[in-house]
Design a protein around this motif. Structure first.
Motif, PDB file in Angstrom:
ATOM      1  N   UNK A  66       0.845  -1.195   0.000  1.00  0.00           N
ATOM      2  CA  UNK A  66       0.000   0.000   0.000  1.00  0.00           C
ATOM      3  C   UNK A  66       0.879   1.244   0.000  1.00  0.00           C
ATOM      4  N   UNK A 108       0.790   5.226   1.132  1.00  0.00           N
ATOM      5  CA  UNK A 108       0.003   6.227   1.838  1.00  0.00           C
ATOM      6  C   UNK A 108      -0.168   7.438   0.923  1.00  0.00           C
ATOM      7  N   UNK A 145      -0.367  13.416   2.311  1.00  0.00           N
ATOM      8  CA  UNK A 145      -1.156  13.788   3.488  1.00  0.00           C
ATOM      9  C   UNK A 145      -2.158  14.897   3.216  1.00  0.00           C
ATOM     10  N   UNK A 185      -6.367   3.079   0.871  1.00  0.00           N
ATOM     11  CA  UNK A 185      -5.179   2.915   1.710  1.00  0.00           C
ATOM     12  C   UNK A 185      -5.535   2.307   3.077  1.00  0.00           C
ATOM     13  N   UNK A 244      12.309  -2.293   6.602  1.00  0.00           N
ATOM     14  CA  UNK A 244      11.319  -1.424   5.966  1.00  0.00           C
ATOM     15  C   UNK A 244      11.919  -0.051   5.662  1.00  0.00           C
ATOM     16  N   UNK A 245      12.798   0.405   6.524  1.00  0.00           N
ATOM     17  CA  UNK A 245      13.380   1.746   6.337  1.00  0.00           C
ATOM     18  C   UNK A 245      14.201   1.840   5.050  1.00  0.00           C
ATOM     19  N   UNK A 253       8.546   2.756   0.743  1.00  0.00           N
ATOM     20  CA  UNK A 253       8.147   3.501   1.939  1.00  0.00           C
ATOM     21  C   UNK A 253       8.286   4.998   1.688  1.00  0.00           C
ATOM     22  N   UNK A 254       7.603   5.790   2.481  1.00  0.00           N
ATOM     23  CA  UNK A 254       7.755   7.232   2.386  1.00  0.00           C
ATOM     24  C   UNK A 254       6.669   7.857   1.556  1.00  0.00           C
ATOM     25  N   UNK A 255       6.167   8.963   2.012  1.00  0.00           N
ATOM     26  CA  UNK A 255       5.091   9.610   1.279  1.00  0.00           C
ATOM     27  C   UNK A 255       5.349  11.096   1.147  1.00  0.00           C
ATOM     28  N   UNK A 256       6.470  11.553   1.670  1.00  0.00           N
ATOM     29  CA  UNK A 256       6.661  12.999   1.611  1.00  0.00           C
ATOM     30  C   UNK A 256       8.003  13.327   1.007  1.00  0.00           C
TER      31      UNK A 256
END
Lengths: 995, 91
Positions: B24, B26, B29, B40, B82-83, B88-91
Motif C-alpha cells: 500500500x 500512503x 497527506x 489505503x 522497511x526503512x 516507503x515514504x510519502x513525503x
C-alpha cells in the motif's frame, strides 16, 4: 482362561513377570509386552465396546493404527482415556479400564443399541434432532432433551476431572536431517545421512527400532532381522552426530520444515525418577525430513468383519513373532494380495497352525502356492469370506465363491472352523505427515493406494511409505534418499518372491440381508452407511466424511480411509482418485494437552509492579489488576466500604492534598532533529511550537479518524521529548510510532525508546500540593512563576534528582514528580513525610476515577475505538494548520453525523448509584427490549457534588443536556432516573488547577 | 515459519507481529481524495502468490521488516528493513 503364550519366541523378557489389572482383574505379562499382547496371552479377546452400537470388539491391529482396543489408564484420581492397548507398554501396578461399556465389558446393557441399528445409521442425529419442531419427536429442543442420554450411550473414554499431577517438558531441536521411523528404510536412510556428517535425529514411535523387521520372517545379512535392526540402531545411536529418540511419535508437520513430536519418557515405568517428566514435547526444525513411516495394512470390508478374532494379517504375525502370543490356534487368512502368504509362512515358523487361506484372486503365483503347500493350508482361490460366527470370539467363517471382476458371490456357503482370521486388503503407505505438509496425495494403481505427493517442502519419502513393498528395494531406495552420494554396502536379504500389489477388491458385498460390514471400526461406520450417504446426496468425500463421520475418530481413519473411498467410488462408478481423498490433519496420533502445554500452565501473565508497590501494600492498599499492572484501588481503613474509602480519598484531594502512584503511565523518549516534526504528524495538535520546559496535552487519532490515545508530552530539549500515554496503550502507541517511522516516514531522523519502567511517577494533587513541594523540593522554586501550569522544573527531593511537571488530571492544582525508578519509594516517602503537616492522603484508582469523572476527563472507557474527537468534545484539539494521522478522514459524513453518540454527564435523580454499562433509555419502567440511545462509560459517587454521577455516551449528546432519561441495567436489575448534564460537572472553567 | 531478520538472524514467527500489506502507498497527506484514502486504510490484497508484508520484530530488534512471502506456501523469498525499502515514504 487358557494361556495363548507360545512356548518360545518373541522379543519379551520371559524371565521376568509384570503384574497389572484390567477392569479390576489381575493379570501378568512380561517386560516388552504391550497391554494388547499381555491380555491376548492371557486369553482375553474382548477389549472394548464399539462407539455407537456397543458391539463387542477385539484387536484389529498391533500398532498405532488400532481402532478398537482403546482403554483408560487409571492412576489415583487421574484418568487418561483412549489409549491404544497396542501401544501401551505394561509395567508393575498398571491399572487399566475398558471403555464405553455398562456395567461391564462382558455384559453391556447398551448393546441393545445394536437392535436399533437401522435407526442409528448415518445422519441419524441430523434427521431426528435438528430443525424446527414438527411433531413431538423432531426438533432441536428434543435433541437437547435426549443429548445427555445419547452422550452417555455413545462415545469413547471419559476424561478425568482431577488436575494432572505429571510434569511435562518442551524441547526445541535443530538438525540437518530428521528421519521419521526406524524400520529398514529409516535405519538405512539415517545411516547414509549420518555418513555425510549431517546432524541426524531419528524418531521412532515404538520402544525399539526395527519396524517391520521386528516381525519379519526374512533373513538379513544371515541374521534374524530384529537382531540386525537392533545392532544397526545401536551403532547409529553411538554416533556423535546422531540423536536416536524412541517412544517418540512425530505428530505434526508445519511450515518451514518444523515438525512436532511427543516422546513418552516415563509412561512405561511404574515410578519416575526424580525430575523425570512424563512426556517431552519436541519442536524439531529440520533441514531435510526423511519420512520412513512405513505402511498400514488395510482390512477388507465383509459381513461380520468386526467380530473379535478377525484381525489384520500382519497383526496376527506381529503378536506371534514380537510377543510370542498366538492370536488363534487354527488361523485362517483372507487376502487380496501376497503379503498374507508371508504372514502365514512366518506364523508357521513361530509354531502356529495355518489351516486355510482364502484369496479373492482366481489364481496366485507359484511362490504363494508353494507356501500354502508347505504349510498344509487349504488354498481357496476365487473365494471370499461372507460371514463370521462367534460366541464371545470367532469360531467359524463362511466362505463362498467370489468373482472379483463382477464382485458377485456365488455357490453354497461353506463353513470353516477357525478361531482367528488374518485379513489383508493391501497396504496404505503412511503419508499422513506429507499430507499435513500440504501435498495432495497421488493414487498408485499398482499398489491400489495413495502415495505422497511431490514435496512442497524439503522432505523425501522412503521405504514402504514411498510404495516400495519388498525389503531389497526398500533398502536401496533408503540409501539413496538418505544421501545421494551414499556408498553404503547394503545387506543381503533372503525373502520369498512375493508381490504386495493387491487385487482391487475392497469390499465383499453380499446380495441379500447379511451381517453388518464395518468400514470405520472406531466410529461404527458400515458399508451400508456409505451407500445411504450416497442415496441422500452426500457424494463428495468431504460430505461423505462429515455425514457418516467416516475417518473422523481418534484414529483418523488409518484403517478405514481407503476402503471407504473405494466403496463410494464404486457406487458412483468413478475411479478412486477421481473420488479424491481428504487431507490428513495433525496430530498423527492423539497428543495429551499436558505435553503441548509443557510447563506453561496456570497464570502465565507477567505481573507488573510499580517501584512503590511494597509501600502501597504495607499501607493498606487493596490492589486490582489494570492490564498487567497491579495498582492500588483504595487505601482502606477498618470498617470502610470501598465507596466510603474512595469518597474520603477524593474529598481529601479537593480539600487538602493527595498523592497517587502514576508510574504505570506509558512513557516514550523521543529524540532526534525531526522529533518535533514527527510529533506534529502524530498528534492532532501542534508540538513544534511547544517551548522547551513545557508540556502539552496531545491527542492521537488512528488513520481512519477515530481517537487512538491521549496524554501529555513534555519538551525536555530542542530535540528531545518525553511522551506519556495511557497505561493500557503504552505498547500499542509505541508500536504505532515505530510503524510510521519505519514504514511511512523513514526519512525522519527520530529515535524512540520505551522508558515506562525507567521512571517512577507520583502525582500530588489538591490545593495544598504546592505547599507540600515547597517543604521538600530543593534546587528550584515551585511557585506559579517558576512553575506555571504545564511547566517543567528540575530539582531534588531527599537529595535525589527529580523532574516536576505541573499538570492535572484531577482538576486540582497538581504536580507529577518523576524520579529514577530505583528511587521511587524514597521520593514517595519523602513526599508523604513532607505532606504530613497538610494531612496528605494517598489515593487509589477509584478516587482517581472519581476526580476525573467529576471533571469530565476521558480515559479508555470513552476512547473505545469508536469515538471521534468531536464525540469527546476534543474538536478544539484538531489543528487546521497542518495534516496529521487521521486528518484526511475526520470529515467523513459518518464521523460528523449528528446522530452520533457524544460525551455527557449524568446525575442520578433518585440518589442511587448508576451502574457502569447501563443503557440510557426513555422508559420510566424497565422494559425489554428497550430502545437504547446511549450507555454509561463510568460512574461514581461524587463527594464534590454530593451526588451519584456518571459519564455517558449519548445520541445527540449536547442537545440532550438538561433532559431527563433513565439509566437501565437489566442484567443487574437496576433502573433509575438521571439528568443529562454537561460532562464538565465540576469546576467548569478550570480555575482550581490554574490557580 | 522462520523469518530471517537481517539484524537478529533466523527467528521463529512467534517473535514477530504482523503489520499488514506492505504494497500500500500512503496518499499525500494533504490529499482529500476520499477514494484514495479509503483504499489505503481499508483495502488489503491477499493474493495466493508472492506478497510483500510488514512484520515487526517485536521480541527482538523492534525493526519493521518487509517480508516477501508466498501466501500459498508460506515460503519467504526475501527479508529487508522497511526503512531501506523503496516503496516507503510519502513525503
Amino acid at each position: 482362561m487358557t494361556s495363548s503364550r507360545l512356548p518360545n519366541g518373541g522379543q519379551i523378557e520371559r524371565a521376568k513377570s509384570v503384574g497389572f489389572t484390567f477392569d479390576g482383574r489381575a493379570y501378568s505379562g512380561h517386560p516388552g509386552d504391550t497391554l494388547a499382547s499381555a491380555l491376548l496371552a492371557n486369553g482375553v479377546t474382548l477389549f472394548g465396546r464399539s462407539f455407537k452400537y456397543h458391539r463387542p470388539r477385539g484387536l484389529l491391529a498391533a500398532g498405532s493404527d488400532e481402532p478398537n482396543a482403546l482403554v483408560t489408564i487409571i492412576s489415583g484420581d487421574v484418568r487418561e482415556p483412549n489409549v491404544r492397548a497396542t501401544e501401551l507398554e505394561i509395567f508393575d501396578g498398571l491399572a487399566v479400564q475398558s471403555q464405553n461399556r455398562f456395567p461391564s465389558l462382558e455384559h453391556d446393557l447398551m448393546a441393545v443399541n445394536q437392535l436399533a441399528g437401522s435407526l442409528l445409521s448415518a445422519g441419524f442425529y441430523y434427521k431426528t434432532f435438528m430443525g424446527p419442531a414438527i411433531g413431538p419427536l423432531k426438533s432441536t429442543r428434543f435433541w437437547m432433551f435426549c443429548e445427555r442420554f445419547i452422550r452417555r450411550a455413545a462415545g469413547l473414554g471419559k476424561a478425568g476431572i482431577a488436575a494432572d499431577p505429571d510434569r511435562y517438558e518442551r524441547m526445541n531441536a535443530f538438525c540437518d536431517v530428521l528421519v521419521v521411523g526406524s524400520g529398514p528404510a529409516g535405519l538405512i536412510a539415517a545411516e547414509a545421512a549420518a555418513a555425510t556428517g549431517a546432524r541426524v535425529i531419528i524418531a521412532e514411535e515404538r520402544p525399539v527400532a526395527g519396524g517391520s523387521l521386528l516381525a519379519s520372517g526374512e533373513i538379513i545379512d544371515g541374521r534374524n532381522p530384529a537382531v540386525w535392526a537392533r545392532e544397526k540402531a545401536e551403532a547409529l545411536a553411538n554416533l556423535p552426530n546422531v540423536r536416536f529418540l524412541t517412544r517418540t511419535s512425530v505428530w505434526g508437520y508445519y511450515d518451514g520444515n518444523v515438525l512436532t513430536a511427543v516422546q513418552r519418557v516415563s509412561d512405561h515405568k511404574p515410578n519416575r525418577t526424580k525430575g523425570q517428566p512424563r512426556q517431552r514435547h519436541w519442536v524439531i526444525r529440520a533441514g531435510k525430513t526423511i519420512l520412513a513411516t512405513g505402511a498400514f495394512e488395510r482390512p477388507i470390508v465383509f459381513p461380520g468383519n468386526d467380530c473379535p478374532g478377525v484381525m489384520l494379517a500382519d497383526a496376527v504375525r506381529r503378536f506371534a513373532v514380537e510377543y510370542g502370543v498366538a492370536a488363534g490356534k487354527n488361523v485362517a487368512f483372507f487376502t487380496n494380495n501376497d503379503s498374507a502368504y508371508d504372514a502365514a509362512r512366518t506364523l508357521s515358523l513361530a509354531g502356529i497352525a495355518v489351516t486355510t487361506i482364502v484369496d479373492v484372486r482366481p489364481d496366485v503365483s507359484g511362490a504363494c502356492r508353494d507356501i500354502a503347500n508347505i504349510l498344509g493350508a487349504e488354498l481357496l482361490l476365487g473365494s471370499a469370506v461372507t460371514g463370521t460366527h462367534a460366541g464371545k470370539s470367532l469360531s467359524a467363517i463362511t466362505v463362498q465363491h467370489f468373482n472379483m471382476t463382477t464382485g458377485r458371490i456365488s455357490g453354497a456357503p461353506r463353513e470353516i472352523k477357525t478361531d482367528c482370521l488374518g485379513v489383508s486388503g493391501g497396504w496404505s503407505p503412511v503419508i499422513h505427515l506429507a499430507s499435513q505438509a500440504g501435498g495432495k496425495p497421488e493414487w498408485d494403481e499398482d499398489l491400489q493406494a495413495f502415495l505422497a505427493p511431490e514435496p512442497n517442502q524439503n522432505w523425501v519419502v522412503t521405504g514402504s511409505a514411498a510404495g516400495y513393498m519388498d525389503t531389497i528395494s526398500v533398502l536401496s531406495d533408503a540409501a539413496t534418499k538418505g544421501s545421494a552420494k551414499s556408498r553404503l554396502v547394503l545387506p543381503s536379504v533372503e525373502a520369498p518372491m512375493l508381490d504386495s500389489s493387491p487385487a482391487p477388491v475392497f469390499e465383499i458385498e453380499p446380495a441379500g440381508k447379511s451381517q453388518k460390514a464395518f468400514v470405520d471400526f472406531q466410529h461404527d461406520v458400515t458399508a451400508s452407511d456409505i451407500r445411504l450417504a450416497y442415496r441422500e446426496g452426500f457424494h463428495s468425500v468431504e460430505h461423505l466424511k462429515r455425514y457418516t463421520t467416516l475417518g473422523m475418530a481418534t484414529d483418523q481413519g488409518k484403517t478405514s480411509n481407503v476402503p471407504g473411498l473405494a466403496i463410494m467410488a464404486d457406487i458412483r462408478g468413478i475411479s478412486i482418485p477421481d473420488a479424491g481423498t481428504t487431507r490428513f490433519r495433525a496430530p498423527f496420533t492423539p497428543v495429551s494437552m499436558g505435553a503441548i502445554a509443557g510447563e506453561r500452565y496456570g497464570d502465565l501473565r507477567p505481573h507488573r509492579l510499580t517501584p512503590m508497590h511494597d509501600w502501597h501494600i504495607s499501607n493498606g492498599a487493596k490492589t486490582y489488576e489494570a492490564g498487567l499492572w497491579h495498582r492500588p484501588m483504595i487505601y482502606g481503613s477498618h470498617g470502610e466500604t470501598i465507596e466510603q474509602a474512595y469518597t474520603r480519598e477524593a474529598r481529601a484531594v479537593r480539600e487538602g492534598v493527595g498523592i497517587v502512584d502514576v508510574s504505570t503511565l506509558g512513557k516514550i523518549d523521543i529524540q532526534g532533529p525531526d522529533a518535533a516534526e514527527f510529533l506534529d504528524r502524530v498528534y492532532t495538535n501542534m508540538f513544534s511550537t511547544l517551548p522547551v520546559g513545557k508540556a502539552r496535552y496531545g491527542l492521537m487519532l488512528r488513520e481512519d479518524g477515530i481517537v487512538f490515545d491521549d496524554g501529555t508530552t513534555w519538551r525536555l530539549g530542542e530535540t528531545q521529548f518525553l511522551m506519556t500515554t495511557t497505561t493500557a496503550n503504552a505498547g500499542p502507541v509505541m508500536q504505532h510510532l515505530e510503524y510510521y517511522l519505519d514504514c511511512v516516514w523513514p526519512e525522519l531522523r527520530v529515535h524512540l525508546t520505551s522508558v515506562t519502567d525507567v521512571w517512577a511517577g507520583a502525582a500530588i494533587s489538591g490545593p495544598k500540593s504546592r505547599s507540600v513541594l515547597e517543604t521538600c523540593v530543593t534546587g528550584t522554586k515551585v511557585d506559579n512563576t517558576a512553575l506555571p501550569f504545564m511547566g517543567i522544573v528540575y530539582g531534588r527531593i531527599a537529595d535525589i534528582p527529580v523532574m516536576i511537571c505541573r499538570l492535572s488530571f484531577s482538576g486540582e492544582l497538581a504536580y507529577e514528580v518523576y524520579s529514577g525508578a530505583g528511587h521511587g519509594t524514597r521520593i514517595w516517602e519523602a513526599l508523604i513525610a513532607a505532606g504530613k503537616q497538610f494531612d496528605i492522603v494517598p489515593y487509589g484508582l477509584e478516587a482517581l476515577g472519581t476526580l476525573r469523572i467529576e471533571k469530565g476527563h476521558v480515559t479508555g472507557a470513552e476512547i473505545d475505538g469508536r469515538t471521534t474527537a468531536h464525540d469527546l468534545h476534543l474538536g478544539w484539539m484538531l489543528s487546521k494548520k497542518k495534516t496529521y494521522i487521521g486528518s484526511a478522514m475526520i470529515n467523513r459524513p459518518g464521523l460528523k453525523d449528528e446522530h452520533r453518540l457524544s460525551l455527557v454527564g449524568l446525575i442520578s435523580l433518585d440518589n442511587q448509584s448508576i451502574n457502569g454499562g447501563s443503557h440510557i433509555v426513555s422508559d420510566k419502567t424497565p422494559r425489554e427490549p428497550a430502545d437504547s440511545f446511549g450507555h454509561v462509560t463510568a460512574a461514581c459517587y461524587s463527594p464534590a457534588l454530593g451526588k451519584y454521577i456518571a459519564l455517558a455516551l449519548v445520541k445527540h449528546g449536547t442537545s440532550m443536556i438538561g433532559k431527563r432519561a433513565f439509566a437501565t441495567d437489566l442484567l443487574r436489575d437496576k433502573h433509575g432516573a438521571v439528568e443529562i448534564v454537561s460532562h464538565h460537572m465540576f469546576d467548569k472553567d478550570g480555575s482550581r488547577m490554574h490557580g | 515459519m522462520i523469518i530471517k531478520c537481517p539484524y537478529c538472524g533466523p527467528r521463529d514467527v512467534i517473535e514477530f507481529t504482523y503489520q499488514g500489506d506492505a504494497t500500500r502507498k500512503r496518499p499525500d497527506p494533504s490529499s482529500t481524495d476520499q477514494n484514495l484514502w479509503n483504499a489505503y486504510i481499508y483495502d488489503r490484497s491477499n493474493p495466493a502468490k508472492s506478497h510483500r508484508e510488514f512484520w515487526l520484530h517485536t521480541g527482538g530488534c523492534r525493526q519493521h521488516l518487509v517480508v516477501t512471502r508466498d501466501m500459498s506456501t508460506h515460503s519467504i523469498s526475501s527479508v529487508g528493513f522497511a526503512r531501506d525499502s523503496k516503496h516507503a515514504g510519502d513525503q
